[in-house]
Design a protein around this motif. Sequence first.
Motif, mmCIF file in Angstrom:
data_model
loop_
_atom_site.group_PDB
_atom_site.id
_atom_site.type_symbol
_atom_site.label_atom_id
_atom_site.label_comp_id
_atom_site.label_asym_id
_atom_site.label_seq_id
_atom_site.Cartn_x
_atom_site.Cartn_y
_atom_site.Cartn_z
ATOM 1 N N PRO A 1 0.861 -1.227 -0.003
ATOM 2 C CA PRO A 1 0.023 0.218 -0.105
ATOM 3 C C PRO A 1 0.841 1.324 -0.035
ATOM 4 C CG PRO A 1 -0.764 -1.510 1.623
ATOM 5 C CD PRO A 1 0.571 -2.146 1.238
ATOM 6 N N GLY A 2 0.364 2.321 -0.654
ATOM 7 C CA GLY A 2 1.202 3.326 -0.799
ATOM 8 C C GLY A 2 2.058 3.293 -1.791
ATOM 9 N N PHE A 3 2.466 2.083 -2.598
ATOM 10 C CA PHE A 3 3.412 2.178 -3.901
ATOM 11 C C PHE A 3 2.400 1.439 -4.989
ATOM 12 C CE2 PHE A 3 6.024 1.990 -0.205
ATOM 13 C CZ PHE A 3 6.927 2.925 -0.721
ATOM 14 N N ARG A 4 0.978 1.388 -4.760
ATOM 15 C CA ARG A 4 0.203 0.790 -5.882
ATOM 16 C C ARG A 4 0.025 2.147 -6.857
ATOM 17 N NH1 ARG A 4 -3.310 -2.119 -1.364
ATOM 18 N NH2 ARG A 4 -1.920 -3.974 -1.022
ATOM 19 N N LYS A 5 -0.153 1.309 -8.236
ATOM 20 C CA LYS A 5 -0.246 2.317 -9.212
ATOM 21 C C LYS A 5 0.800 3.183 -9.478
ATOM 22 C CE LYS A 5 -5.245 2.164 -8.965
ATOM 23 N NZ LYS A 5 -5.683 1.237 -9.884
ATOM 24 N N HIS A 6 1.983 2.383 -9.402
ATOM 25 C CA HIS A 6 3.290 3.351 -9.877
ATOM 26 C C HIS A 6 4.000 2.415 -10.627
ATOM 27 C CE1 HIS A 6 2.110 5.570 -5.989
ATOM 28 N NE2 HIS A 6 3.032 6.400 -6.533
ATOM 29 N N GLY A 7 3.677 1.408 -11.347
ATOM 30 C CA GLY A 7 4.288 0.611 -12.210
ATOM 31 C C GLY A 7 5.416 -0.360 -11.743
ATOM 32 N N ILE A 8 4.898 -0.841 -10.662
ATOM 33 C CA ILE A 8 5.693 -2.137 -10.078
ATOM 34 C C ILE A 8 5.179 -3.474 -10.484
ATOM 35 C CG2 ILE A 8 6.187 -3.135 -7.670
ATOM 36 C CD1 ILE A 8 5.793 -0.257 -6.604
ATOM 37 N N VAL A 9 4.004 -3.674 -10.904
ATOM 38 C CA VAL A 9 3.868 -4.901 -11.181
ATOM 39 C C VAL A 9 4.427 -5.435 -12.483
ATOM 40 C CG1 VAL A 9 1.821 -6.489 -12.073
ATOM 41 C CG2 VAL A 9 1.422 -4.939 -10.212
ATOM 42 N N ALA A 10 4.563 -4.597 -13.458
ATOM 43 C CA ALA A 10 5.389 -5.556 -14.634
ATOM 44 C C ALA A 10 6.727 -5.757 -14.475
ATOM 45 C CB ALA A 10 5.206 -4.404 -16.000
ATOM 46 N N PRO A 11 7.550 -4.776 -13.715
ATOM 47 C CA PRO A 11 8.959 -5.328 -13.425
ATOM 48 C C PRO A 11 9.041 -6.471 -12.417
ATOM 49 C CG PRO A 11 8.590 -2.980 -12.677
ATOM 50 C CD PRO A 11 7.492 -3.279 -13.384
ATOM 51 N N LEU A 12 7.993 -6.732 -11.687
ATOM 52 C CA LEU A 12 8.032 -7.643 -10.410
ATOM 53 C C LEU A 12 7.565 -8.920 -11.164
ATOM 54 C CD1 LEU A 12 7.964 -8.307 -7.613
ATOM 55 C CD2 LEU A 12 5.642 -7.626 -7.398
ATOM 56 N N ILE A 13 6.749 -8.998 -12.208
ATOM 57 C CA ILE A 13 6.367 -10.236 -12.956
ATOM 58 C C ILE A 13 7.565 -10.539 -13.952
ATOM 59 C CG2 ILE A 13 4.952 -11.239 -14.754
ATOM 60 C CD1 ILE A 13 2.870 -9.920 -13.603
ATOM 61 N N ALA A 14 8.135 -9.669 -14.474
ATOM 62 C CA ALA A 14 9.331 -9.934 -15.409
ATOM 63 C C ALA A 14 10.711 -10.296 -14.551
ATOM 64 C CB ALA A 14 9.694 -8.622 -15.947
ATOM 65 N N GLY A 15 10.897 -9.709 -13.448
ATOM 66 C CA GLY A 15 11.960 -10.432 -12.436
ATOM 67 C C GLY A 15 11.378 -11.714 -11.700
ATOM 68 N N ALA A 16 10.299 -12.193 -11.674
ATOM 69 C CA ALA A 16 9.796 -13.335 -11.311
ATOM 70 C C ALA A 16 10.345 -14.565 -12.271
ATOM 71 C CB ALA A 16 8.465 -13.613 -10.810
ATOM 72 N N VAL A 17 9.879 -14.157 -13.555
ATOM 73 C CA VAL A 17 10.041 -14.836 -14.862
ATOM 74 C C VAL A 17 11.698 -15.058 -15.075
ATOM 75 C CG1 VAL A 17 10.046 -14.950 -17.374
ATOM 76 C CG2 VAL A 17 7.811 -14.265 -15.969
ATOM 77 N N ASP A 18 12.340 -13.746 -14.865
ATOM 78 C CA ASP A 18 13.821 -14.182 -14.850
ATOM 79 C C ASP A 18 14.352 -14.963 -13.705
ATOM 80 O OD1 ASP A 18 13.605 -12.511 -17.117
ATOM 81 O OD2 ASP A 18 14.484 -10.792 -15.983
ATOM 82 N N PHE A 19 13.870 -15.058 -12.698
ATOM 83 C CA PHE A 19 14.522 -15.760 -11.505
ATOM 84 C C PHE A 19 13.957 -17.416 -11.862
ATOM 85 C CE2 PHE A 19 13.182 -17.956 -7.358
ATOM 86 C CZ PHE A 19 14.293 -17.927 -6.597
ATOM 87 N N ALA A 20 12.722 -17.680 -12.341
ATOM 88 C CA ALA A 20 12.457 -19.144 -12.605
ATOM 89 C C ALA A 20 13.426 -19.527 -14.031
ATOM 90 C CB ALA A 20 11.226 -18.995 -13.117
ATOM 91 N N ARG A 21 13.802 -18.696 -14.914
ATOM 92 C CA ARG A 21 14.347 -18.798 -16.056
ATOM 93 C C ARG A 21 16.007 -19.141 -15.375
ATOM 94 N NH1 ARG A 21 14.266 -14.530 -18.980
ATOM 95 N NH2 ARG A 21 12.579 -15.006 -20.165
#
Length: 187
Positions: free
Chosen positions: A108-128
Motif C-alpha cells: 500500500p502506498g506504492f500501488r499504481k506506480h508501475g511495479i507489477v510489470a517489472p515484478l512479474i518480469a523479475g519473477a520470470v527471470d528468476f525462474a529462467r
Amino acid sequence: MEIRPASNFDDVRTMVGPKKPDANVCWCLSYRIPSKQHLALRGPERGEFVRGLCKQEPAPGVLAYDGDDVVGWAAIAPRADTTFARNGKIPHIDDLPVWSLWCVRVRPGFRKHGIVAPLIAGAVDFARDHGAPAVEAYPVDNGNERVNLTLAYAGTRKMFEKAGFEKAADTTAVLDGFPRIIMRRSL
C-alpha cells in the motif's frame, strides 16, 4: 526498480507478514505447503517457517525495491514443489516441469506506480535462471470488473497478458466470483 531474490526475511515479512506477530495470516504459504501443514503452523511458527525458506536456494520468490524500500513481492517456485502439483481444480496441461507464479503483491502506498510489470518480469527471470522451461500463473479472468484487493494476489488475465503470458487453459477454480485460468509463458 530492482528485483532481487527474496532472501531477506525482514523484507519478506514487510510484504506478507502480519502486523501482529501472533496473527495467523497467510505468509504466502497456502499454495506452497500442504494444507495440513499450513493449518498446523500457528502465529509466530508461520514466520519462522518463512525465515527458513528465505535461507534456502532458490529463495521463495522475488522482491521489488524502489531505492531502499521494499515495494513488491512475487511468490514463485517449481509447480512440483507447491500444492498446484496436486490441485484438482487447476489442471496440468502437460508434463513440462513448469514453475508456478501464484502471488503478486504491491505494498500500500506504492500501488499504481508501475511495479507489477517489472515484478512479474523479475519473477520470470528468476525462474529462467533456475532452469524453468516455462512459468504458469493462475489469475482471475475478470474482464474489466474490479477485483477485491484482499483477493487480488492472484492477478488478472490482463496483467499477465501484458507480461507476455498467453492463456493456456481454463480451470474449475474460482476466486472472488471470477474464474481462474492458466496463463503460461514459455522461456
